[in-house]
Structure formats: C-alpha cells, structure tokens
Design an enzyme around this catalytic site. Structure first.
Site, PDB file in Angstrom:
ATOM      1  N   LYS A   1      57.405-114.492 -44.644  1.00 24.60           N
ATOM      2  CA  LYS A   1      58.547-113.752 -44.083  1.00 24.60           C
ATOM      3  C   LYS A   1      58.948-112.625 -45.032  1.00 24.60           C
ATOM      4  CE  LYS A   1      62.615-114.324 -41.329  1.00 24.60           C
ATOM      5  NZ  LYS A   1      63.915-114.148 -41.930  1.00 24.60           N
TER       6      LYS A   1
ATOM      7  N   LEU B   1      74.212-116.116 -38.661  1.00 19.83           N
ATOM      8  CA  LEU B   1      73.363-117.311 -38.632  1.00 19.83           C
ATOM      9  C   LEU B   1      74.197-118.589 -38.768  1.00 19.83           C
ATOM     10  CD1 LEU B   1      70.359-117.917 -38.346  1.00 19.83           C
ATOM     11  CD2 LEU B   1      70.220-118.007 -40.835  1.00 19.83           C
TER      12      LEU B   1
ATOM     13  N   ALA C   1      79.962-117.810 -42.962  1.00 16.16           N
ATOM     14  CA  ALA C   1      80.324-117.658 -41.541  1.00 16.16           C
ATOM     15  C   ALA C   1      79.838-116.327 -40.981  1.00 16.16           C
ATOM     16  CB  ALA C   1      81.837-117.823 -41.374  1.00 16.16           C
ATOM     17  N   GLY C   2      78.616-115.940 -41.330  1.00 14.15           N
ATOM     18  CA  GLY C   2      77.993-114.757 -40.730  1.00 14.15           C
ATOM     19  C   GLY C   2      77.288-115.152 -39.434  1.00 14.15           C
TER      20      GLY C   2
ATOM     21  N   ALA D   1      69.802-113.716 -34.419  1.00 14.63           N
ATOM     22  CA  ALA D   1      71.240-113.655 -34.106  1.00 14.63           C
ATOM     23  C   ALA D   1      71.818-112.409 -34.755  1.00 14.63           C
ATOM     24  CB  ALA D   1      71.940-114.893 -34.660  1.00 14.63           C
TER      25      ALA D   1
ATOM     26  N   ASN E   1      67.487-115.067 -46.798  1.00 13.67           N
ATOM     27  CA  ASN E   1      66.325-114.182 -46.646  1.00 13.67           C
ATOM     28  C   ASN E   1      65.661-113.967 -47.989  1.00 13.67           C
ATOM     29  OD1 ASN E   1      66.063-113.447 -43.983  1.00 13.67           O
ATOM     30  ND2 ASN E   1      67.554-111.769 -44.134  1.00 13.67           N
TER      31      ASN E   1
ATOM     32  N   SER F   1      68.044-106.406 -40.543  1.00 12.40           N
ATOM     33  CA  SER F   1      69.229-106.946 -41.226  1.00 12.40           C
ATOM     34  C   SER F   1      69.677-106.006 -42.352  1.00 12.40           C
ATOM     35  CB  SER F   1      68.931-108.343 -41.774  1.00 12.40           C
ATOM     36  OG  SER F   1      67.790-108.304 -42.600  1.00 12.40           O
TER      37      SER F   1
HETATM   38  O1  KPL Z   1      63.731-110.356 -40.230  1.00 11.02           O
HETATM   39  C1  KPL Z   1      63.936-109.208 -39.949  1.00 11.02           C
HETATM   40  C2  KPL Z   1      65.153-108.582 -40.520  1.00 11.02           C
HETATM   41  O2  KPL Z   1      65.703-107.673 -39.913  1.00 11.02           O
HETATM   42  O3  KPL Z   1      65.593-109.041 -41.591  1.00 11.02           O
HETATM   43  C3  KPL Z   1      62.952-108.438 -39.101  1.00 11.02           C
HETATM   44  C4  KPL Z   1      61.715-109.264 -38.915  1.00 11.02           C
HETATM   45  C5  KPL Z   1      62.604-107.141 -39.764  1.00 11.02           C
HETATM   46  C6  KPL Z   1      63.486-108.215 -37.726  1.00 11.02           C
HETATM   47  O4  KPL Z   1      64.492-107.276 -37.647  1.00 11.02           O
END
Ligand code: KPL
Length: 323
Positions: A197, A28, A25-26, A141, A115, A269
C-alpha cells in the site's frame, strides 16, 4: 447485506460485555464506529475536558447511498475496553496513545490503522509487551463536511500482529471486527501488505498534492512521467533491502498506474489533507522511503525530492473537498 448501526435501528447484538474504543474520529474511525454494534462502541476523547456533549452525532452515507444518523458515546472510562482501534493520522499516533495507554487493560489489543509506515513500528517498539496489531484497509471513506462521512466503496481489511502478544489475539480481533459486517481477514505478512500500500501511495499521493489534481490526472503529467520510473527503482531496491519479497520496478509502476486509473476521480488523502488545512502523512510515505533508504545505505533522491516539495506546500482550504 450488513448495515451501519444507526440510532434509528440499533443493533440486535447483545455484545454488551466487550466494548470497542475508537481513538481518532476522522473518516475511517467514524466508519468503523458506525458499523460496529452501537451499544458497545464509543470514541476516546483526545481532550475530555473540552467535550460539550456525552455523545458524538454524525451522518453516514453508506456504500449504497443510504443515509444513517449515527450516535456514539464519548468514553470516559477505559478499564473495560476489550479492543482499541487507533484511527488517528500517522503523525498523531504516539501522542494520542501515550496519555491513555495506561488506562487500558494490559490484554486489550491495539489495532493501528495508519497509512504508510513508521508510526506502527514506533508503537510496537515503545510498548513491546502490548498486543499491537496493524490493519491495512481498502475501505474507502471520506468526510466532505465535519459531521458527514461517506462510505465511498466497500473493500477489505487485513489484520496482522506486530508484537508477540498481538499474534495470540489476532483471531479474536478478527471475530470482534467482523461484527461490523465489513470484510476482515487475518494477514500473517502484514508488513508486506503495508509495504504494498505504501508503494502505491508513494507513487500517487505526492503527485496529486504537488499538482493539486485528482488521482487520474497525474498519469499524463510531466512531473509523474519524468520521475515514476526512478521512483519505482528506489522502491524496488528498498523493498528488497528490507528482506521482503521483491517486485520489479515495472510491476510497481503498473500497480500504481492501475490504482490511479481505478480511482481516477478521487481526491487522494494527501491532497484532501491540504484542502482541509491538515498536516499530511508525507513523513510516513515518501519521507519514510527516503529515511529508510538512507539508513540502509541506498539512494532515494526522487522520494526525497517529492517529500521536500510536499513539506513546502502551503495548506489551502478548498471548497471542492468531496472525492
Ligand atoms: O490510498 C489512497 C490515498 O488517497 O491515500 C489512494 C489509493 C491513492 C486512493 O486515493
């Protein structure tokens, strides 16, 4: 334009038969839950006995600055779940999934939104018979306060399978997620997209955390300028060794700098994690690059140095938390 489905304007969907469960529940998880049909979307509690209410209430500021009151159920039973979105931090994913996975129907697709890399493969390896998919998203977000989510910018979400049974359900998952009104597409080469990414995150996030600065400020810092070329060499070598389409170090650097410029005012992030006192995802970004490079007999001293430095940073709650 589709809108989040607030308590004051419930969706007209009638998709009552296919509940979507969100684990995590963060920012995203709350974003997706807000846009998916309200009556069939709920959150999976990490600790059901600690719940003080049957509902989770929060505010969403949508990408046009409009405010919505969002109310979603905490789900206790999972036997009817038709889709699970896992939006936990990378480091929490296995521990969050393990206690609930046996309560999900075997055909329920599990979509991983983490991520970096490493956590997705760990899930697919642990439950190879399950339909496991990964998502790569550019939806922006953030969560400036615990009960408020800001949809800073619309983006795209690509979904691709990590297991064989995942491939068979990709189109159905896309159809179900498209009910949110957010842009969702299939991606046959999801690992390539996740690598793309990861390369950007590896070139921005640790610098912003170490320097305690916004994304754009890294571009003129000596730490970034002294190490970015070597970092991109390491990434390019590893991407090639992984058997993925190669990218020159110059291309990788240009892409990193373009994203840092486009998100110049953002708090990454990783820096956000520090400011909120949370563990970072460094083990799944530069730490993953260093580990995979070692496994494949490659040197990655810059990624290792950045990972080591981020691991020694002390979280520091900071009032300047919005990005
Ligand atoms: O995905 C991102 C993150 O903060 O994890 C970026 C691309 C660096 C954008 O803030």
């Amino acid at each position: 334009m589709p809108s989040p489905q607030s308590s004051s304007s419930p969706s007209q969907s009638g998709y009552g038969d296919d509940p979507v469960a969100v684990l995590g529940a963060g920012a995203l998880g709350r974003l997706w839950a807000a846009y998916l049909p309200s009556e069939t979307t709920g959150f999976v509690p990490r600790n059901a006995s600690a719940l003080s209410s049957f509902k989770l209430n929060y505010h969403l500021e949508d990408d046009r600055g409009r405010e919505h009151d969002i109310v979603r159920r905490w789900l206790t039973g999972l036997s009817g779940t038709s889709l699970l979105l896992v939006t936990t931090k990378a480091g929490d994913t296995l521990d969050a999934l393990a206690p609930i996975i046996d309560r999900l129907p075997a055909p329920c697709p599990i979509v991983l939104f983490q991520n970096g890399l490493g956590s997705q493969q760990a899930v697919a390896e642990r439950w190879p018979g399950r339909p496991v998919l990964a998502a790569s998203t550019t939806e922006a977000a953030n969560r400036p306060t615990p009960d408020r989510v800001v949809h800073a910018a619309r983006g795209h979400t690509w979904i691709g399978a990590l297991t064989e049974t995942g491939a068979a359900v990709t189109s159905a998952v896309i159809r179900q997620l498209a009910r949110s009104g957010l842009e969702v597409r299939g991606e046959e080469r999801i690992l390539e997209r996740l690598w793309g990414k990861l390369a950007v995150n590896a070139g921005i996030n640790p610098f912003t955390a170490i320097l305690d600065c916004r994304n754009g400020d890294i571009l003129t810092s000596p730490l970034f300028l002294d190490h970015i070329d070597a970092l991109c060499d390491e990434l390019a070598n590893l991407i090639e060794a992984e058997g993925l389409p190669s990218h020159s170090p110059r291309e990788l650097r240009d892409n990193i700098e373009r994203v840092a410029r486009n998100t110049a005012a953002n708090t990454s992030s990783m820096r956000g994690d520090f400011q909120s006192g949370r563990a970072t995802e460094i083990d799944y970004i530069n730490g993953y690059v260093a580990r995979r490079s070692r496994e494949l007999g490659l040197a990655a001293p810059v990624n290792q140095m950045l990972a080591d430095r981020v691991r020694t940073l002390v979280p520091h709650p900071n009032p300047e938390r919005s990005s």
